[in-house]
Write an enzyme that holds these catalytic residues in place. Structure first.
Site, PDB file in Angstrom:
ATOM      1  N   ARG A 136      10.927  55.991 -63.320  1.00  0.00           N
ATOM      2  CA  ARG A 136      10.003  55.380 -62.366  1.00  0.00           C
ATOM      3  C   ARG A 136       8.578  55.758 -62.754  1.00  0.00           C
ATOM      4  O   ARG A 136       8.106  56.843 -62.418  1.00  0.00           O
ATOM      5  CB  ARG A 136      10.307  55.846 -60.941  1.00  0.00           C
ATOM      6  N   ASP A 160       4.525  55.756 -62.630  1.00  0.00           N
ATOM      7  CA  ASP A 160       3.558  55.704 -61.541  1.00  0.00           C
ATOM      8  C   ASP A 160       2.637  54.494 -61.678  1.00  0.00           C
ATOM      9  O   ASP A 160       2.599  53.827 -62.715  1.00  0.00           O
ATOM     10  CB  ASP A 160       2.695  56.971 -61.531  1.00  0.00           C
ATOM     11  N   TYR A 192       7.283  60.027 -73.964  1.00  0.00           N
ATOM     12  CA  TYR A 192       5.991  59.575 -73.442  1.00  0.00           C
ATOM     13  C   TYR A 192       4.891  59.939 -74.423  1.00  0.00           C
ATOM     14  O   TYR A 192       4.970  60.957 -75.120  1.00  0.00           O
ATOM     15  CB  TYR A 192       5.676  60.247 -72.101  1.00  0.00           C
ATOM     16  N   ARG A 213       1.512  64.094 -66.633  1.00  0.00           N
ATOM     17  CA  ARG A 213       0.094  64.076 -66.269  1.00  0.00           C
ATOM     18  C   ARG A 213      -0.425  65.475 -65.935  1.00  0.00           C
ATOM     19  O   ARG A 213      -1.557  65.823 -66.282  1.00  0.00           O
ATOM     20  CB  ARG A 213      -0.128  63.110 -65.109  1.00  0.00           C
TER      21      ARG A 213
END
Length: 283
Positions: free
Chosen positions: A52, A54, A112, A199
């Site tokens: 999921r 953001d 990522y 993040r």
């Protein structure tokens, strides 16, 4: 009524989405795709994603699956959906998978990449795909800190409140922090990611790169979950983050799948021609 399970590899620009997950009042990737699939399948579907993302986060290799009674050939779903999807979403490949296959639970790895544009002045063309950090970053220090995460650890220090995950243990499989001209690229491949883990991790690494936190202090920070070593808990903005790949024991698409991801997610051997050497940026 015989159902088929269809796997999709999806690419999207996160800028105009409020994240992956379906929301009643906001545009989401899951919602847009479910609507497109239902319009072609002739029945409602539930689309399950591998992760999921953001609001504002991009994906070059998101994976998803749905069940359908449609007679559309599995390999044709990518073409059929791309004909009705908006320009900021594309289905790169589609294939039938066994009923036991699950986009999220069958995944063995996710990868990522986060991009930091590291120069004094911003760039309007990179604004949607990177975090502009104007002070010089010491990438060697950032790389040393990042390497400490390799292996299986509790990474509670890099989890935001609101996570529904029962534990914070993550197996970090690969890491890479490198400078590509004016761009700093941070890549992490892991068994899974905690809520906003990437993040928070990048936010802390840029503090290391600025020289305000030592690599040793970074290790103490995550091992002891002690944020007192920093004046504030930094979270990098979403636009620099991209889900580049989701891996499985066997590729659902076999040899039929091949795609060229956007150039900002390629393992560049040299900076793109539009990026001047860093030495020219802080003079």
């Amino acid at each position: 009524m015989q159902y088929r399970r269809i796997a999709l590899r999806v690419q999207y620009l996160g800028s105009a989405f409020h994240g992956w997950q379906r929301q009643a009042a906001h545009r989401s990737v899951q919602g847009v795709l479910e609507e497109a699939i239902a319009s072609r399948a002739g029945h409602k579907v539930i689309l399950h994603g591998a992760g999921r993302t953001d609001a504002g986060v991009h994906a070059a290799g998101q994976m998803a699956h749905f069940d359908t009674t449609s007679t559309i050939r599995p390999s044709d779903w990518s073409r059929v959906l791309n004909a009705c999807l908006p320009e900021d979403v594309a289905v790169l490949a589609s294939a039938e998978v066994p009923d036991s296959w699950h986009a999220r639970f069958s995944a063995t790895r996710r990868r990522y990449r986060y991009l930091i544009l590291n120069r004094e002045r911003p760039d309007v063309f990179w604004r949607l795909f990177s975090w502009h950090v104007r002070w010089p970053l010491q990438v060697e220090r950032m790389s040393e800190a990042l390497n400490s995460l390799l292996g299986e650890h509790s990474l509670e220090a890099f989890r935001c409140t609101g996570s529904k995950r029962a534990h914070s243990t993550v197996q970090v499989q690969e890491v890479l922090c490198q400078r590509l001209g004016e761009m700093v690229s941070i890549e992490v491949q892991a068994s899974g990611f905690l809520y906003r883990m990437m993040r928070l991790l990048v936010g802390s690494l840029q503090v290391v790169g600025r020289g305000e936190l030592s690599p040793e202090g970074f290790v103490r920070l995550w091992q002891q979950n002690d944020w007192s070593q920093m004046r504030t808990r930094y979270s990098a903005p979403p636009q620099g983050l991209c889900l580049t790949d989701v891996g499985y024991a066997a590729d659902p698409f076999g040899q039929l799948f091949a795609h060229s991801p956007p150039f900002w997610v390629l393992p560049l051997a040299a900076p793109p021609p539009t990026l001047a050497p860093l030495a020219h940026s802080f003079g």
